[in-house]
Write a protein that holds these residues in place. Structure first.
Motif, PDB file in Angstrom:
ATOM      1  N   LYS A  31       3.210  18.102   2.898  1.00  0.00           N
ATOM      2  CA  LYS A  31       3.693  16.750   3.214  1.00  0.00           C
ATOM      3  C   LYS A  31       4.517  16.245   2.040  1.00  0.00           C
ATOM      4  CE  LYS A  31      -0.595  15.567   5.592  1.00  0.00           C
ATOM      5  NZ  LYS A  31      -1.789  14.744   5.508  1.00  0.00           N
ATOM      6  N   LYS A  32       5.360  15.280   2.322  1.00  0.00           N
ATOM      7  CA  LYS A  32       6.109  14.608   1.265  1.00  0.00           C
ATOM      8  C   LYS A  32       5.281  13.394   0.819  1.00  0.00           C
ATOM      9  CE  LYS A  32       9.572  14.816   4.164  1.00  0.00           C
ATOM     10  NZ  LYS A  32      10.833  14.668   4.874  1.00  0.00           N
ATOM     11  N   LEU A  33       5.353  13.080  -0.466  1.00  0.00           N
ATOM     12  CA  LEU A  33       4.508  12.017  -1.013  1.00  0.00           C
ATOM     13  C   LEU A  33       5.308  11.074  -1.890  1.00  0.00           C
ATOM     14  CD1 LEU A  33       1.621  10.851  -1.514  1.00  0.00           C
ATOM     15  CD2 LEU A  33       1.454  12.471  -3.436  1.00  0.00           C
ATOM     16  N   ILE A  34       5.111   9.788  -1.649  1.00  0.00           N
ATOM     17  CA  ILE A  34       5.613   8.745  -2.540  1.00  0.00           C
ATOM     18  C   ILE A  34       4.408   8.330  -3.378  1.00  0.00           C
ATOM     19  CG2 ILE A  34       6.537   6.405  -2.707  1.00  0.00           C
ATOM     20  CD1 ILE A  34       7.850   7.000   0.107  1.00  0.00           C
ATOM     21  N   LEU A  35       4.417   8.713  -4.638  1.00  0.00           N
ATOM     22  CA  LEU A  35       3.317   8.430  -5.557  1.00  0.00           C
ATOM     23  C   LEU A  35       3.811   7.376  -6.534  1.00  0.00           C
ATOM     24  CD1 LEU A  35       0.422   9.330  -6.460  1.00  0.00           C
ATOM     25  CD2 LEU A  35       1.574  10.875  -8.061  1.00  0.00           C
ATOM     26  N   TYR A  36       3.271   6.164  -6.385  1.00  0.00           N
ATOM     27  CA  TYR A  36       3.762   5.093  -7.247  1.00  0.00           C
ATOM     28  C   TYR A  36       2.668   4.599  -8.188  1.00  0.00           C
ATOM     29  CZ  TYR A  36       1.727   1.283  -4.354  1.00  0.00           C
ATOM     30  OH  TYR A  36       0.880   0.433  -3.690  1.00  0.00           O
ATOM     31  N   PHE A  37       3.080   4.382  -9.430  1.00  0.00           N
ATOM     32  CA  PHE A  37       2.194   3.923 -10.487  1.00  0.00           C
ATOM     33  C   PHE A  37       2.544   2.473 -10.790  1.00  0.00           C
ATOM     34  CE2 PHE A  37       2.399   8.474 -10.886  1.00  0.00           C
ATOM     35  CZ  PHE A  37       1.096   8.840 -11.203  1.00  0.00           C
ATOM     36  N   ASP A  58       4.626   2.771   8.366  1.00  0.00           N
ATOM     37  CA  ASP A  58       4.789   3.541   9.611  1.00  0.00           C
ATOM     38  C   ASP A  58       6.116   4.296   9.622  1.00  0.00           C
ATOM     39  OD1 ASP A  58       2.292   2.731  10.512  1.00  0.00           O
ATOM     40  OD2 ASP A  58       3.093   1.025  11.623  1.00  0.00           O
ATOM     41  N   ALA A  59       7.169   3.669   9.103  1.00  0.00           N
ATOM     42  CA  ALA A  59       8.472   4.345   9.019  1.00  0.00           C
ATOM     43  C   ALA A  59       8.395   5.514   8.041  1.00  0.00           C
ATOM     44  CB  ALA A  59       9.551   3.352   8.581  1.00  0.00           C
ATOM     45  N   TRP A  60       7.641   5.355   6.941  1.00  0.00           N
ATOM     46  CA  TRP A  60       7.468   6.469   6.004  1.00  0.00           C
ATOM     47  C   TRP A  60       6.762   7.629   6.683  1.00  0.00           C
ATOM     48  CZ3 TRP A  60      10.725   6.755   2.523  1.00  0.00           C
ATOM     49  CH2 TRP A  60      11.099   5.681   1.717  1.00  0.00           C
ATOM     50  N   LEU A  61       5.710   7.318   7.441  1.00  0.00           N
ATOM     51  CA  LEU A  61       4.986   8.377   8.155  1.00  0.00           C
ATOM     52  C   LEU A  61       5.904   9.109   9.123  1.00  0.00           C
ATOM     53  CD1 LEU A  61       1.541   6.666   8.913  1.00  0.00           C
ATOM     54  CD2 LEU A  61       2.039   8.390   7.144  1.00  0.00           C
ATOM     55  N   GLU A  62       6.747   8.355   9.837  1.00  0.00           N
ATOM     56  CA  GLU A  62       7.685   8.958  10.788  1.00  0.00           C
ATOM     57  C   GLU A  62       8.662   9.899  10.082  1.00  0.00           C
ATOM     58  OE1 GLU A  62       9.645   5.891  13.066  1.00  0.00           O
ATOM     59  OE2 GLU A  62       7.714   5.066  13.725  1.00  0.00           O
ATOM     60  N   LYS A  63       9.002   9.594   8.830  1.00  0.00           N
ATOM     61  CA  LYS A  63       9.917  10.439   8.048  1.00  0.00           C
ATOM     62  C   LYS A  63       9.172  11.577   7.352  1.00  0.00           C
ATOM     63  CE  LYS A  63      13.083   6.585   6.914  1.00  0.00           C
ATOM     64  NZ  LYS A  63      13.850   6.657   8.103  1.00  0.00           N
ATOM     65  N   GLY A  64       7.847  11.678   7.559  1.00  0.00           N
ATOM     66  CA  GLY A  64       7.065  12.772   6.986  1.00  0.00           C
ATOM     67  C   GLY A  64       6.504  12.508   5.601  1.00  0.00           C
ATOM     68  N   PHE A  65       6.492  11.235   5.187  1.00  0.00           N
ATOM     69  CA  PHE A  65       5.981  10.865   3.867  1.00  0.00           C
ATOM     70  C   PHE A  65       4.620  10.192   3.982  1.00  0.00           C
ATOM     71  CE2 PHE A  65      10.519  10.974   3.198  1.00  0.00           C
ATOM     72  CZ  PHE A  65      10.678  11.414   1.891  1.00  0.00           C
ATOM     73  N   ASP A  66       3.796  10.383   2.955  1.00  0.00           N
ATOM     74  CA  ASP A  66       2.629   9.529   2.784  1.00  0.00           C
ATOM     75  C   ASP A  66       2.866   8.747   1.498  1.00  0.00           C
ATOM     76  OD1 ASP A  66       0.197   8.259   3.119  1.00  0.00           O
ATOM     77  OD2 ASP A  66      -0.861  10.109   3.590  1.00  0.00           O
ATOM     78  N   VAL A  67       2.087   7.700   1.310  1.00  0.00           N
ATOM     79  CA  VAL A  67       2.227   6.822   0.149  1.00  0.00           C
ATOM     80  C   VAL A  67       0.870   6.710  -0.528  1.00  0.00           C
ATOM     81  CG1 VAL A  67       2.782   4.468  -0.624  1.00  0.00           C
ATOM     82  CG2 VAL A  67       4.061   5.486   1.285  1.00  0.00           C
ATOM     83  N   VAL A  68       0.849   6.812  -1.848  1.00  0.00           N
ATOM     84  CA  VAL A  68      -0.372   6.615  -2.629  1.00  0.00           C
ATOM     85  C   VAL A  68      -0.002   5.822  -3.875  1.00  0.00           C
ATOM     86  CG1 VAL A  68      -2.201   7.730  -3.976  1.00  0.00           C
ATOM     87  CG2 VAL A  68      -1.471   8.744  -1.820  1.00  0.00           C
ATOM     88  N   GLY A  69      -0.800   4.794  -4.154  1.00  0.00           N
ATOM     89  CA  GLY A  69      -0.617   4.005  -5.362  1.00  0.00           C
ATOM     90  C   GLY A  69      -1.672   4.369  -6.391  1.00  0.00           C
ATOM     91  N   VAL A  70      -1.302   4.275  -7.670  1.00  0.00           N
ATOM     92  CA  VAL A  70      -2.230   4.581  -8.761  1.00  0.00           C
ATOM     93  C   VAL A  70      -2.128   3.478  -9.812  1.00  0.00           C
ATOM     94  CG1 VAL A  70      -2.910   6.240 -10.544  1.00  0.00           C
ATOM     95  CG2 VAL A  70      -1.844   7.067  -8.426  1.00  0.00           C
ATOM     96  N   SER A  71      -3.280   2.952 -10.218  1.00  0.00           N
ATOM     97  CA  SER A  71      -3.336   2.011 -11.334  1.00  0.00           C
ATOM     98  C   SER A  71      -4.667   2.206 -12.053  1.00  0.00           C
ATOM     99  CB  SER A  71      -3.192   0.569 -10.844  1.00  0.00           C
ATOM    100  OG  SER A  71      -4.435   0.044 -10.439  1.00  0.00           O
ATOM    101  N   PRO A  72      -4.801   1.624 -13.234  1.00  0.00           N
ATOM    102  CA  PRO A  72      -6.066   1.762 -13.955  1.00  0.00           C
ATOM    103  C   PRO A  72      -7.165   0.826 -13.455  1.00  0.00           C
ATOM    104  CG  PRO A  72      -4.440   0.656 -15.338  1.00  0.00           C
ATOM    105  CD  PRO A  72      -3.751   1.044 -14.067  1.00  0.00           C
ATOM    106  N   ASP A  73      -6.908   0.096 -12.382  1.00  0.00           N
ATOM    107  CA  ASP A  73      -7.922  -0.807 -11.817  1.00  0.00           C
ATOM    108  C   ASP A  73      -9.074  -0.025 -11.195  1.00  0.00           C
ATOM    109  OD1 ASP A  73      -6.642  -3.449 -12.220  1.00  0.00           O
ATOM    110  OD2 ASP A  73      -5.116  -2.631 -10.888  1.00  0.00           O
ATOM    111  N   SER A  74     -10.199  -0.698 -10.992  1.00  0.00           N
ATOM    112  CA  SER A  74     -11.407  -0.089 -10.434  1.00  0.00           C
ATOM    113  C   SER A  74     -11.318   0.049  -8.910  1.00  0.00           C
ATOM    114  CB  SER A  74     -12.618  -0.957 -10.770  1.00  0.00           C
ATOM    115  OG  SER A  74     -12.524  -2.199 -10.077  1.00  0.00           O
TER     116      SER A  74
END
Length: 154
Positions: A31-37, A58-74
């Protein structure tokens, strides 16, 4: 600032999401991934960026992407952030800053002459083989989706 470049293999990360489940790069193989910090839950820029990606999820999913965010929060902070804004994607709680350091987005920052350690807002677009195809170090928080679409010519 990150030392990773377009064409590099993305670091093989693994972290805990808002529900205490372990997720990592291997979960997105094929899969393609948008990984944002981002620096912090429930702050204006981070909220704008996360809401913009979520509004177009939903548009990202249709284009074959998933999205995940990362931060130092709990995990708990992520749960509240997700509940407040209805995010449909995972947020990783990188409290030990292992993923942030692996991607080179944790370091010394300066604001009003004061130096402190923090997250450099950065987005990595990773292809199906785990290769970085785009890096955004100057994120347009309110229009990040269009910024990514234009850069990738989608």
């Amino acid at each position: 600032m990150t030392n990773l470049k377009i064409g590099d293999q993305a670091p093989d990360f693994q972290g805990v999401n808002q529900n205490g489940e372990r997720i990592g790069l291997k979960d997105f193989a094929g899969k393609k991934l948008i990984l944002y910090f981002y620096p912090k839950d429930n702050t204006p820029g981070c909220t704008a960026e996360s809401c913009n990606l979520n509004d177009n999820y939903d548009a990202w999913l249709e284009k074959g992407f998933d999205v995940v965010g990362v931060s130092p929060d709990s995990e708990k902070s992520h749960q509240k952030f997700i509940e407040k804004f209805g995010f449909k994607f995972n947020l990783i709680a990188d409290t030990e800053k292992e993923i942030l350091e692996a991607f080179g987005v944790w370091g010394e920052k300066s604001m009003y002459g004061r130096k402190y350690m923090g997250v450099f807002r950065t987005t990595f677009v990773i292809n199906e083989e785990g290769v970085i195809v785009e890096i955004f170090e100057k994120v347009q928080t309110k229009d990040h989706t269009n910024q990514i679409i234009e850069a990738l010519k989608l």
